[in-house]
Design an enzyme around this catalytic site. Sequence first.
Site, PDB file in Angstrom:
ATOM      1  N   ASP A  74      40.591  45.889  47.754  1.00  0.00           N
ATOM      2  CA  ASP A  74      41.582  44.756  46.870  1.00  0.00           C
ATOM      3  C   ASP A  74      40.014  43.625  46.601  1.00  0.00           C
ATOM      4  O   ASP A  74      39.503  43.447  45.582  1.00  0.00           O
ATOM      5  CB  ASP A  74      42.116  44.167  47.928  1.00  0.00           C
ATOM      6  CG  ASP A  74      43.394  45.155  48.642  1.00  0.00           C
ATOM      7  OD1 ASP A  74      43.897  46.348  47.210  1.00  0.00           O
ATOM      8  OD2 ASP A  74      44.649  44.561  48.345  1.00  0.00           O
ATOM      9  N   LYS A  95      42.527  37.049  50.284  1.00  0.00           N
ATOM     10  CA  LYS A  95      43.980  37.984  50.520  1.00  0.00           C
ATOM     11  C   LYS A  95      44.414  37.483  51.339  1.00  0.00           C
ATOM     12  O   LYS A  95      43.205  37.823  52.134  1.00  0.00           O
ATOM     13  CB  LYS A  95      44.175  39.149  49.795  1.00  0.00           C
ATOM     14  CG  LYS A  95      44.911  40.263  50.463  1.00  0.00           C
ATOM     15  CD  LYS A  95      44.285  41.618  49.219  1.00  0.00           C
ATOM     16  CE  LYS A  95      45.488  42.623  50.207  1.00  0.00           C
ATOM     17  NZ  LYS A  95      46.486  42.630  48.592  1.00  0.00           N
ATOM     18  N   GLY A 142      51.570  43.259  49.687  1.00  0.00           N
ATOM     19  CA  GLY A 142      53.207  44.204  49.024  1.00  0.00           C
ATOM     20  C   GLY A 142      53.681  43.327  48.480  1.00  0.00           C
ATOM     21  O   GLY A 142      53.386  42.700  47.794  1.00  0.00           O
ATOM     22  N   THR A 171      46.826  42.995  42.344  1.00  0.00           N
ATOM     23  CA  THR A 171      45.329  42.680  42.867  1.00  0.00           C
ATOM     24  C   THR A 171      44.431  43.032  41.275  1.00  0.00           C
ATOM     25  O   THR A 171      43.966  42.261  40.902  1.00  0.00           O
ATOM     26  CB  THR A 171      44.677  43.957  43.528  1.00  0.00           C
ATOM     27  OG1 THR A 171      44.947  44.467  44.391  1.00  0.00           O
ATOM     28  CG2 THR A 171      42.940  44.223  43.564  1.00  0.00           C
ATOM     29  N   GLU A 202      46.316  35.994  46.604  1.00  0.00           N
ATOM     30  CA  GLU A 202      46.791  37.417  46.397  1.00  0.00           C
ATOM     31  C   GLU A 202      47.202  37.952  47.575  1.00  0.00           C
ATOM     32  O   GLU A 202      47.117  37.822  48.271  1.00  0.00           O
ATOM     33  CB  GLU A 202      45.655  38.506  45.794  1.00  0.00           C
ATOM     34  CG  GLU A 202      46.738  40.018  45.680  1.00  0.00           C
ATOM     35  CD  GLU A 202      45.332  41.158  45.559  1.00  0.00           C
ATOM     36  OE1 GLU A 202      46.059  42.364  45.595  1.00  0.00           O
ATOM     37  OE2 GLU A 202      44.285  41.395  45.078  1.00  0.00           O
ATOM     38  N   GLY A 203      48.790  37.795  47.192  1.00  0.00           N
ATOM     39  CA  GLY A 203      49.770  38.762  48.359  1.00  0.00           C
ATOM     40  C   GLY A 203      49.472  40.007  48.680  1.00  0.00           C
ATOM     41  O   GLY A 203      48.033  40.492  48.866  1.00  0.00           O
TER      42      GLY A 203
END
Length: 257
Positions: A54, A41, A143, A20, A140-141
């Site tokens: 996030d 995200k 995990g 993040t 953003e992924g």
Amino acid sequence: MKKLPRAIFVGATDTGVGKTLISGLLVDFLRRRGIDAGYQKWAATGCEEELPEDLATVQALTGEPPRPGGADPDLHGITKVVPGPSILTGLDLELAVPYRFSLPASPHLAADQEGREIDPARLLSLFTEARAAHEVLVVEGVGGMLVPLTRQLLLIDLVAELKLPTLLVARSGLGTINHSLLTLEALRRRDIPVAGLVFSDEETSPPEVIVNDNRRTIAELGQTTILGRLPRCPDHPSARTAFTPIGEKISQALLCH
């Protein structure tokens, strides 16, 4: 003239490694260079407030108006924003973080607990919409790369379907070699282009002998480019300063994809 890809995926070797922070700093870096960069995200878990933590952190890092809610000192050394009521419109929030769940767990389980399921077709549609709205979209992924979005779909397989150039974020200290090499292998098995890897310090002064060897070992055995190492920073301005040379290297690496 080469251009940056329309979308960049920021993945990680594990949860809590600093993706993040890197995502927000990358959006900020691009915007400060006159590039209309957006953020998305696909799923956020552990959401106790309307505005996911996030997204609140990325907004704070990119200089957007702070949200109410105070502060909590533990984002890789940086005071992080505690989400308060969102001033985003519902549409903007849905586009930025389409799925938000209260349980801090893998998305498939967090969704199960609420009697819901992530719809990949909806994610693809909202991704296309967000990408069209910006020159560059930073995704953003959630995990690590092999986290299940549903019981039938891994995060990494959706990234592979979209063929997104991926920036990998990893811890700089002990234990990162195994996680990093496994993740790089999984990315390459799916023909996902890897822009490179960024280390994020998980402690203030990790042992340099370990960090330096991690850098060399992962670069050599993982056949990847190490684009930099972000130290723990006391505030957002110092994080932006520390990230600037990393951002330059990321930009150059992405121009090759």
